[in-house]
Design a protein around this motif. Structure first.
Motif, PDB file in Angstrom:
ATOM      1  N   VAL A  65       0.857  -1.184   0.000  1.00  0.00           N
ATOM      2  CA  VAL A  65       0.000   0.000   0.000  1.00  0.00           C
ATOM      3  C   VAL A  65       0.896   1.238   0.000  1.00  0.00           C
ATOM      4  O   VAL A  65       1.890   1.287   0.724  1.00  0.00           O
ATOM      5  N   PHE A  66       0.573   2.187  -0.871  1.00  0.00           N
ATOM      6  CA  PHE A  66       1.390   3.395  -0.997  1.00  0.00           C
ATOM      7  C   PHE A  66       0.675   4.560  -0.327  1.00  0.00           C
ATOM      8  O   PHE A  66      -0.518   4.777  -0.558  1.00  0.00           O
ATOM      9  N   ALA A  67       1.423   5.286   0.500  1.00  0.00           N
ATOM     10  CA  ALA A  67       0.870   6.458   1.178  1.00  0.00           C
ATOM     11  C   ALA A  67       1.895   7.576   1.045  1.00  0.00           C
ATOM     12  O   ALA A  67       2.715   7.814   1.923  1.00  0.00           O
ATOM     13  N   LYS A  70       0.201  13.598   1.089  1.00  0.00           N
ATOM     14  CA  LYS A  70      -0.957  13.718   1.982  1.00  0.00           C
ATOM     15  C   LYS A  70      -1.787  12.437   2.091  1.00  0.00           C
ATOM     16  O   LYS A  70      -2.639  12.336   2.963  1.00  0.00           O
ATOM     17  N   TYR A  71      -1.530  11.491   1.200  1.00  0.00           N
ATOM     18  CA  TYR A  71      -2.310  10.248   1.265  1.00  0.00           C
ATOM     19  C   TYR A  71      -1.991   9.427   2.517  1.00  0.00           C
ATOM     20  O   TYR A  71      -2.668   8.444   2.805  1.00  0.00           O
ATOM     21  N   VAL A  72      -0.989   9.843   3.262  1.00  0.00           N
ATOM     22  CA  VAL A  72      -0.660   9.143   4.506  1.00  0.00           C
ATOM     23  C   VAL A  72      -1.854   9.206   5.472  1.00  0.00           C
ATOM     24  O   VAL A  72      -2.049   8.334   6.310  1.00  0.00           O
ATOM     25  N   GLN A 246      -2.944   6.205 -16.862  1.00  0.00           N
ATOM     26  CA  GLN A 246      -1.618   5.822 -16.391  1.00  0.00           C
ATOM     27  C   GLN A 246      -1.466   4.294 -16.295  1.00  0.00           C
ATOM     28  O   GLN A 246      -1.785   3.597 -17.223  1.00  0.00           O
ATOM     29  N   GLU A 247      -0.984   3.813 -15.147  1.00  0.00           N
ATOM     30  CA  GLU A 247      -0.680   2.372 -15.043  1.00  0.00           C
ATOM     31  C   GLU A 247      -1.938   1.519 -15.177  1.00  0.00           C
ATOM     32  O   GLU A 247      -1.877   0.373 -15.609  1.00  0.00           O
ATOM     33  N   GLU A 248      -3.104   2.088 -14.863  1.00  0.00           N
ATOM     34  CA  GLU A 248      -4.348   1.325 -15.007  1.00  0.00           C
ATOM     35  C   GLU A 248      -4.600   0.966 -16.477  1.00  0.00           C
ATOM     36  O   GLU A 248      -5.114  -0.114 -16.784  1.00  0.00           O
TER      37      GLU A 248
END
Ligand SMILES: CC(=O)N[C@H]1[C@@H](OP(=O)(O)OP(=O)(O)OC[C@H]2O[C@@H](n3ccc(=O)[nH]c3=O)[C@H](O)[C@@H]2O)O[C@H](CO)[C@H](O)[C@@H]1O
Ligand SMILES: [Mn+2]
Length: 303
Positions: A65-67, A70-72, A246-248
């Motif tokens: 999971v990437f945070a 601000k997504y932290v 993007q990657e999707e």
């Protein structure tokens, strides 16, 4: 030879066999793909049977999971709800990728579950943060996860679990139908349609539109997928083109030519702003509503 029915009736499997009798199939949704991969909906599996098969295997489940930036702020709810609903009773190793280590919340984890924090650089483009996950998933599998885990889940952080997400989701290569497109046919999917991009999918082709927020499978198969997407993203960047999603977009191309062995219904990837539909009997995992201008580094605030 006739089976020993008395001992069977008294055995722990009796309850499970009984459950099988009351098990009904879903009729208002498609539950199998044209290449015979199951599409997992509530009512298509019996959790008792699934658990009795997978729990004795003592599997190790990696979860990335990437945070970043601000997504932290989404991490606490993600982890706390995962502890309630995600692969409960399994060994789960969360790999948290962040540039804000000091803001990672301390969440109490069940026995057999643990966290590793992996530092990553920030970026001033959300598209790059989202895309670079592929490269980091690839290299982290090579350096660490490949030696430690049987299965891997790669999940978005701006999410919460609301219901069971268990071993019914395990398979060699697993993707999830994007909730925005499950009622539509492929001509409406937001595939990359420009020939110049490596994510290009010709008109007339396509199975489902898969969400980039949940990718899973055997560690080796997810490694192959991540490496492919990373290479395609880099090839596009060298040609100054970025795929629509993007990657999707690259993920969707990969999965068109490398069919998933199991597909998760939108129960496993909902969006909070979307009203529940009749087919969806349970929402298991959903994207929270976010203020894009507030959390993303490169989205302008509206006046
Ligand atoms: C539901 C779904 O399928 N979502 C996909 C969708 O938009 P989303 O709107 O879901 O993208 P998003 O903003 O959630 O970004 C994807 C993920 O990248 C990470 N992140 C992003 C920005 C940031 O500043 N910091 C950070 O940590 C974070 O883990 C986040 O969950 O399209 C994206 C295309 O790039 C991804 O494929 C997402 O998975
Ligand atoms: Mn998201």
């Amino acid at each position: 030879i006739s089976p020993d029915t008395t001992s069977l009736q008294n055995s722990p499997t009796a309850a499970i066999l009984k459950a099988v009798r009351y098990f009904t199939m879903r009729t208002n949704v498609v539950t199998v793909t044209p290449w015979l991969a199951p599409i997992v909906w509530e009512g298509t599996f019996n959790p008792l049977i699934v658990d009795s098969i997978y729990k004795p295997m003592h599997l190790s489940i990696a979860t990335t999971v990437f945070a970043v930036g601000k997504y932290v702020r989404f991490l606490r709810d993600f982890l706390e709800t995962a502890e309630k609903h995600f692969m409960v009773d399994f060994k789960v190793h969360y790999y948290i990728f962040t540039d804000r280590r000091e803001d990672v919340p301390a969440v109490v984890l069940a026995p057999g579950r643990n966290v590793t924090i992996i530092p990553v650089p920030g970026s001033n483009r959300w598209q790059e943060i989202s895309s670079r996950r592929m490269e980091m998933i690839q290299t982290t599998i090579e350096n660490q996860i490949g030696k430690e885990a049987d299965y891997i889940f790669c999940l978005d952080v701006d999410t919460k679990f609301h219901g069971r997400w268990g071993a019914e989701t395990l398979s060699r290569l697993v993707a999830t139908i994007h909730p925005g497109y499950y009622e539509q046919t492929h001509e409406h999917y937001p595939y990359e349609r420009r020939l110049a991009s490596r994510a290009y999918i010709p008109a007339g082709e396509g199975d489902y539109y898969y969400g980039g927020a949940t990718i899973a499978g055997y560690v080796g198969d997810v490694h192959k997928l991540a490496k492919y997407c990373r290479e395609q993203l880099e090839a596009d960047a060298a040609n100054s083109i970025e795929a629509t999603w993007q990657e999707e977009s690259h993920l969707n191309r990969y999965l068109l030519y490398n069919k998933p062995t199991k597909i998760l219904s939108p129960e496993y990837l909902w969006q909070d702003f979307k009203a529940k539909t009749n087919e969806v009997q349970i929402i298991r995992f959903s994207q929270v509503n976010k203020n894009y201008a507030e959390v993303r580094p490169n989205v302008k605030k509206r006046k």
